[in-house]
Design a protein around this motif. Structure first.
Motif, short mmCIF file in Angstrom:
data_model
loop_
_atom_site.label_atom_id
_atom_site.label_comp_id
_atom_site.label_asym_id
_atom_site.label_seq_id
_atom_site.Cartn_x
_atom_site.Cartn_y
_atom_site.Cartn_z
N ASP A 1 0.89 -1.24 -0.11
CA ASP A 1 0.01 0.13 -0.05
C ASP A 1 0.89 1.17 -0.03
N ASP A 2 0.24 2.26 0.12
CA ASP A 2 1.08 3.49 0.07
C ASP A 2 2.08 3.78 1.24
N GLN B 1 5.13 1.52 0.41
CA GLN B 1 5.95 2.30 -0.59
C GLN B 1 6.74 3.18 0.14
N ARG B 2 5.94 4.16 0.82
CA ARG B 2 6.97 5.19 1.46
C ARG B 2 8.10 4.47 2.03
N GLN C 1 10.63 3.42 -0.23
CA GLN C 1 11.37 4.64 -0.90
C GLN C 1 12.48 5.11 0.01
N VAL D 1 6.90 9.83 -5.59
CA VAL D 1 5.96 9.05 -5.93
C VAL D 1 5.20 9.37 -7.04
N ASP E 1 1.70 9.34 -9.52
CA ASP E 1 0.28 8.70 -9.31
C ASP E 1 0.12 8.05 -10.72
N ASN F 1 0.21 3.53 -7.26
CA ASN F 1 1.23 4.57 -7.29
C ASN F 1 2.66 3.92 -7.55
N THR G 1 2.32 0.05 -5.77
CA THR G 1 1.46 -0.36 -4.85
C THR G 1 0.28 -1.30 -5.39
#
Length: 317
Positions: free
Chosen positions: A224-225, A228-229, A232, A245, A247, A252, A268
């Motif tokens: 999920d977001d 992903q963060r 990153q 990121v 979109d 994402n 994601t």
């Protein structure tokens, strides 16, 4: 902190005429066109997504069709072979089907598995391998039924400009497990049951050039977001230059180029492909991101028409 990706999210390639692309992946291979949209950075080019009936991560092969564009050269810095997983006992069906559509193939063995290896009409190197793991694909099209349908990715063979560095990245950063080595191929496996087997060719090959018939990038799964963060930050901490990121409407994405020159993406799993269409109608209409909706009439005049059609033989209805 140690991270583990579940495996491949999608693989994106450059091909030629859109009708030939659709005829092969839907008409011959029986995949579902789950989304027709445009390249967000080049809206006069389609972006096609093919996968299983639900368009789940780990099943999605995507394409930028550039009609009349220059041919690329498969080589270092690219995915060399894209592997699809099929149900146990279905290899005979696929031998007959490829022969029916005049698709030349070779048979080979690797790591105790049997493969059918062939090229698509634009030169992408593909293969089929029987695997027990992975959900059955419930999509039926053009004579391909769930009992034999492609489940999703078996995996990929990576061609690297620095194979040792790429192998190290897969194990030490992406969290894949080393399985073994056969000849000049080193095998790694992720924790998912689909899109989970990665082979790295450990001998040098000539550097690839981007164009028709080559893979643009390989994308790995983030839950999920928030996950992903974390990826990153994690990738940046490992010394790789990672993008902000992006979109992409259906997921994402962040991107980085690993030391072997292969473009990696981390995408994601949500929101998926049904948020702007129903599960039943996915892929039947051209969907545009909000920034291009005002240009719909112009784009629909520019983009080459195509149809998803059931084929009898050799690209003919």
């Amino acid at each position: 902190m140690n991270k583990q990706t579940a495996g491949i999210h999608h693989i994106t390639a450059i091909v030629g005429h859109p009708q030939k692309n659709v005829d092969f992946y839907a008409g011959v291979l029986g995949l579902r066109l789950v989304k027709q949209t445009v390249n967000f950075d080049d809206p006069e080019t389609y972006h096609f997504y093919f996968g299983n009936e639900g368009g789940q991560p780990g099943t999605i092969m995507t394409f930028f069709p550039w009609a009349n564009a220059y041919r690329g050269q498969v080589g270092a810095g690219q995915v060399g072979i894209t592997s699809f997983a099929i149900p146990i006992g279905s290899m005979g069906f696929w031998r007959e089907r490829l022969a029916k559509f005049d698709v030349a193939f070779t048979e080979l063995s690797r790591f105790g598995e049997e493969y059918l290896e062939f090229d698509d009409p634009h030169g992408l190197h593909l293969e089929l391998v029987e695997r027990e793991a992975g959900e059955i694909n419930t999509w039926t099209f053009g004579g391909v039924t769930p009992e034999v349908a492609i489940k999703g990715f078996g995996g990929a063979t990576l061609l690297s400009a620095q194979p040792e560095r790429t192998a190290e990245l897969l194990e030490q950063v992406m969290g894949l497990e080393f399985v073994g080595q056969q000849g000049d191929l080193r095998r790694y496996r992720s924790i998912a049951d689909i899109g989970n087997v990665i082979d790295v060719k450990m001998t040098p090959v000539a550097r690839g050039t981007m164009g028709v018939g080559t893979v643009h990038h390989i994308a790995w799964r983030a839950q999920d977001d928030a996950d992903q963060r974390e990826w990153q930050d994690y990738v940046a901490d490992k010394g790789y230059g990672v993008t902000p990121v992006q979109d992409r409407n259906y997921f994402n994405a962040v991107y980085f180029r690993e030391h072997g020159e292969i473009l990696f993406e981390i995408a994601t799993d949500p929101p998926g492909f049904a948020h702007d269409e129903t599960p039943e109608t996915m892929g039947t209409a051209l969907k545009l991101p909000a920034q291009y909706e005002q240009y719909r009439a112009q784009l629909e005049q520019t983009l080459i028409p195509f149809e998803v059609r059931s084929l009898e033989k050799g690209g003919e209805q």
